[in-house]
Write a protein that holds these residues in place. Structure first.
Motif: not given
Length: 103
Positions: A50, A52-54, A83, A85, A97, A99
């Protein structure tokens, strides 16, 4: 818990190159131990990355992937400070997980 992944993400222009080294034994289920017993299969089955969360990458792996696998991919639209991840799940249910920040 397994060792942390080594993640490097470097921006160049409008994209970033992400390199990931995962620590995992990755048994195929076909090897035999010294007593002649088959070593059970144990491998990373799902990988997700991901930005930035996407979610930008998903992969389904099998027993043919090498021990301590290395993965590299590019992400468009990434810039320094974002970021990244990376998560994996193995066939026995273990997960990891980690990052990193794009430099």
């Amino acid at each position: 818990m397994s060792d942390p992944m080594r993640i490097r993400a470097q921006a160049t222009g409008d994209k970033a190159t992400v390199r990931v080294l995962m620590s995992h034994e990755m048994e195929t289920g076909q090897r035999k131990d010294s007593a002649g017993n088959t070593v059970p299969a144990w491998f990373i089955s799902d990988v997700t990355a991901s930005l930035n969360g996407k979610v930008v990458l998903t992969a389904e792996w099998g027993p043919a992937v090498s021990k301590n696998p290395f993965m590299q991919f590019s992400v468009k639209g990434a810039k320094a400070g974002d970021k990244v991840t990376v998560s994996w799940k193995d066939n026995k249910g273990a997960t990891r997980t980690d990052e990193a920040t794009v430099s």
